[in-house]
Write an enzyme that holds these catalytic residues in place. Sequence first.
Site, short mmCIF file in Angstrom:
data_model
loop_
_atom_site.label_atom_id
_atom_site.label_comp_id
_atom_site.label_asym_id
_atom_site.label_seq_id
_atom_site.Cartn_x
_atom_site.Cartn_y
_atom_site.Cartn_z
N MET A 129 49.72 -65.11 -60.59
CA MET A 129 49.93 -63.85 -59.88
C MET A 129 49.93 -62.69 -60.87
O MET A 129 50.70 -62.71 -61.83
CB MET A 129 51.29 -63.89 -59.18
CG MET A 129 51.58 -62.65 -58.35
SD MET A 129 53.20 -62.72 -57.55
CE MET A 129 54.28 -62.23 -58.89
N PRO A 130 49.06 -61.68 -60.65
CA PRO A 130 49.16 -60.51 -61.53
C PRO A 130 50.55 -59.88 -61.41
O PRO A 130 51.05 -59.69 -60.29
CB PRO A 130 48.08 -59.58 -60.98
CG PRO A 130 47.11 -60.49 -60.27
CD PRO A 130 47.96 -61.59 -59.69
N ALA A 131 51.18 -59.57 -62.53
CA ALA A 131 52.56 -59.07 -62.51
C ALA A 131 52.65 -57.73 -61.79
O ALA A 131 53.64 -57.45 -61.12
CB ALA A 131 53.06 -58.92 -63.94
N LEU A 132 51.63 -56.91 -61.92
CA LEU A 132 51.64 -55.61 -61.26
C LEU A 132 50.81 -55.69 -59.99
O LEU A 132 49.60 -55.95 -60.04
CB LEU A 132 51.07 -54.54 -62.21
CG LEU A 132 51.15 -53.10 -61.71
CD1 LEU A 132 52.60 -52.63 -61.59
CD2 LEU A 132 50.39 -52.17 -62.65
N GLY A 133 51.48 -55.49 -58.86
CA GLY A 133 50.79 -55.55 -57.57
C GLY A 133 50.83 -54.19 -56.89
O GLY A 133 51.38 -53.22 -57.42
N GLY A 191 51.91 -52.18 -53.38
CA GLY A 191 52.72 -52.26 -52.17
C GLY A 191 52.16 -51.39 -51.05
O GLY A 191 51.53 -50.36 -51.32
N ASP A 193 50.80 -56.57 -51.89
CA ASP A 193 52.01 -57.05 -51.21
C ASP A 193 52.14 -56.37 -49.85
O ASP A 193 52.34 -55.17 -49.78
CB ASP A 193 53.27 -56.72 -52.04
CG ASP A 193 54.53 -57.09 -51.27
OD1 ASP A 193 54.77 -58.30 -51.07
OD2 ASP A 193 55.27 -56.18 -50.82
N TYR A 227 55.13 -54.91 -41.56
CA TYR A 227 54.57 -53.59 -41.91
C TYR A 227 53.47 -53.15 -40.95
O TYR A 227 53.07 -51.98 -40.96
CB TYR A 227 53.99 -53.58 -43.34
CG TYR A 227 54.97 -53.84 -44.46
CD1 TYR A 227 56.34 -53.85 -44.22
CD2 TYR A 227 54.52 -54.07 -45.75
CE1 TYR A 227 57.23 -54.11 -45.27
CE2 TYR A 227 55.42 -54.31 -46.79
CZ TYR A 227 56.76 -54.35 -46.53
OH TYR A 227 57.64 -54.60 -47.57
N LYS A 281 54.86 -61.50 -45.90
CA LYS A 281 56.23 -61.93 -45.61
C LYS A 281 56.40 -62.26 -44.13
O LYS A 281 55.84 -61.56 -43.28
CB LYS A 281 57.22 -60.81 -45.97
CG LYS A 281 56.94 -60.13 -47.30
CD LYS A 281 57.98 -59.09 -47.67
CE LYS A 281 57.54 -58.29 -48.88
NZ LYS A 281 56.56 -57.23 -48.61
N HIS A 333 61.13 -62.66 -45.55
CA HIS A 333 61.39 -61.23 -45.82
C HIS A 333 62.86 -60.94 -46.11
O HIS A 333 63.18 -60.04 -46.89
CB HIS A 333 60.90 -60.41 -44.61
CG HIS A 333 60.54 -59.00 -44.93
ND1 HIS A 333 59.48 -58.36 -44.35
CD2 HIS A 333 61.10 -58.08 -45.76
CE1 HIS A 333 59.41 -57.12 -44.82
NE2 HIS A 333 60.38 -56.93 -45.66
P1 NDP Z 1 58.09 -47.34 -54.66
O1 NDP Z 1 59.12 -47.41 -55.71
O2 NDP Z 1 56.81 -48.05 -54.86
O3 NDP Z 1 57.81 -45.79 -54.38
C1 NDP Z 1 56.91 -45.37 -53.40
C2 NDP Z 1 57.11 -43.87 -53.19
O4 NDP Z 1 56.84 -43.17 -54.39
C3 NDP Z 1 56.21 -43.28 -52.15
O5 NDP Z 1 56.92 -42.23 -51.51
C4 NDP Z 1 55.04 -42.72 -52.98
O6 NDP Z 1 54.47 -41.63 -52.28
C5 NDP Z 1 55.74 -42.28 -54.25
N1 NDP Z 1 54.96 -42.47 -55.49
C6 NDP Z 1 54.17 -43.51 -55.80
N2 NDP Z 1 53.69 -43.40 -57.04
C7 NDP Z 1 54.20 -42.25 -57.54
C8 NDP Z 1 54.06 -41.59 -58.79
N3 NDP Z 1 53.30 -42.11 -59.76
N4 NDP Z 1 54.73 -40.42 -58.97
C9 NDP Z 1 55.49 -39.90 -57.98
N5 NDP Z 1 55.66 -40.49 -56.77
C10 NDP Z 1 55.01 -41.64 -56.55
O7 NDP Z 1 58.82 -47.75 -53.30
P2 NDP Z 1 58.55 -48.75 -52.09
O8 NDP Z 1 59.81 -48.81 -51.34
O9 NDP Z 1 57.31 -48.42 -51.36
O10 NDP Z 1 58.38 -50.19 -52.77
C11 NDP Z 1 57.13 -50.69 -53.20
C12 NDP Z 1 56.72 -51.87 -52.36
O11 NDP Z 1 57.72 -52.86 -52.34
C13 NDP Z 1 56.52 -51.56 -50.88
O12 NDP Z 1 55.35 -50.82 -50.60
C14 NDP Z 1 56.55 -52.94 -50.30
O13 NDP Z 1 55.32 -53.60 -50.54
C15 NDP Z 1 57.69 -53.56 -51.09
N6 NDP Z 1 59.00 -53.42 -50.41
C16 NDP Z 1 59.63 -54.57 -50.00
C17 NDP Z 1 60.85 -54.53 -49.38
C18 NDP Z 1 61.50 -55.80 -48.98
O14 NDP Z 1 62.49 -55.77 -48.24
N7 NDP Z 1 61.02 -56.94 -49.41
C19 NDP Z 1 61.52 -53.26 -49.08
C20 NDP Z 1 60.81 -52.10 -49.58
C21 NDP Z 1 59.61 -52.21 -50.23
P3 NDP Z 1 52.87 -41.51 -52.03
O15 NDP Z 1 52.43 -42.72 -51.27
O16 NDP Z 1 52.74 -40.24 -51.26
O17 NDP Z 1 52.26 -41.45 -53.40
#
Ligand code: NDP
Length: 281
Positions: free
Chosen positions: A1-5, A7, A32, A37, A62, A95
Amino acid sequence: MPALGFGVFQTAPEETVQAVETALRTGYRHVDTAAAYGNEREVGEAIRRSGLDRSEVFVETKVWISDYGYDATLHAFDKSAGKLGVDQIDLLILHQPLPSRFDLTIDAYRALETLLADGRVRAIGVSNFMPHHLDQLLRATSVVPAVNQVESHPYFSQPEVIAEDARHGILTQAWSPIGGITFYREGEGGSTLEDPTIAGIARAHGRTPAQVMLRWHLQQGRSAIPKSTRPERIAENFDVFDFELTGAELAAVDALDQGVRRGPEPAAITLETFGREIPEA
Ligand code: NDP
């Protein structure tokens, strides 16, 4: 699995194809998503449109709590695989633990074990499991989860969970890795993106706060799955493989932990409060 995915939580279905296509063009090879979702179909569409071979993209999804139970979870695989348009899912995880119905959680995990044995999934895991949930699960089942995906960012890094995962040989995968939940939800404690310590480290490397947080996860052995729908941020979040934080910088980010969870308390997740039907494929 690539470490950086990549979301896709809160990525609207109509934005998902473009976001995932952009990510795949940028170089991400791991996406992911989750049944809950509502965008698995669009993730699958983007992978097909990318022209990449199916084997080149690692697909993680999930099972939602409403589909817990042995037969229900086997069927949840059919729903997700059908929407994604794939025969095999690379990593399928539960999940949430369902503490009020841990019997159903265990039955759901046993279904994942069957799917693994049958080759329908390449790996299985869990999400939002605290150490006592892991203990309960490991006592009742035989395959150690490959991954535990949990909230982890500088303001709530969960060192005890990470240590416990490591003790069992489970890879911790950080959700909200750049602290999205500290700024897209109302709450106290501030935004990780505006943290002065992180900003200072970013300046020292000529990088952005998001890139520093992603390096912090990767250098400490966690998987991270940042989300964005903006091409420039999708690229920024992937451009983290040519610089290194020092031990002192890693420790400075570790020290920002406030110990306050931003996501839902696992104990508060019940079928009554969070249950909802996941549509058929
Ligand atoms: P992240 O930490 O990935 O942050 C996402 C937010 O940051 C969005 O509002 C995005 O806005 C903004 N953003 C992204 N890149 C940048 C940047 N370089 N600079 C400034 N702002 C940025 O939060 P998530 O909660 O989305 O978590 C990532 C993933 O984890 C989810 O998408 C999901 O796949 C998973 N997840 C799983 C959960 C679980 O219960 N298992 C719960 C929550 C998340 P914009 O899109 O406008 O750039």
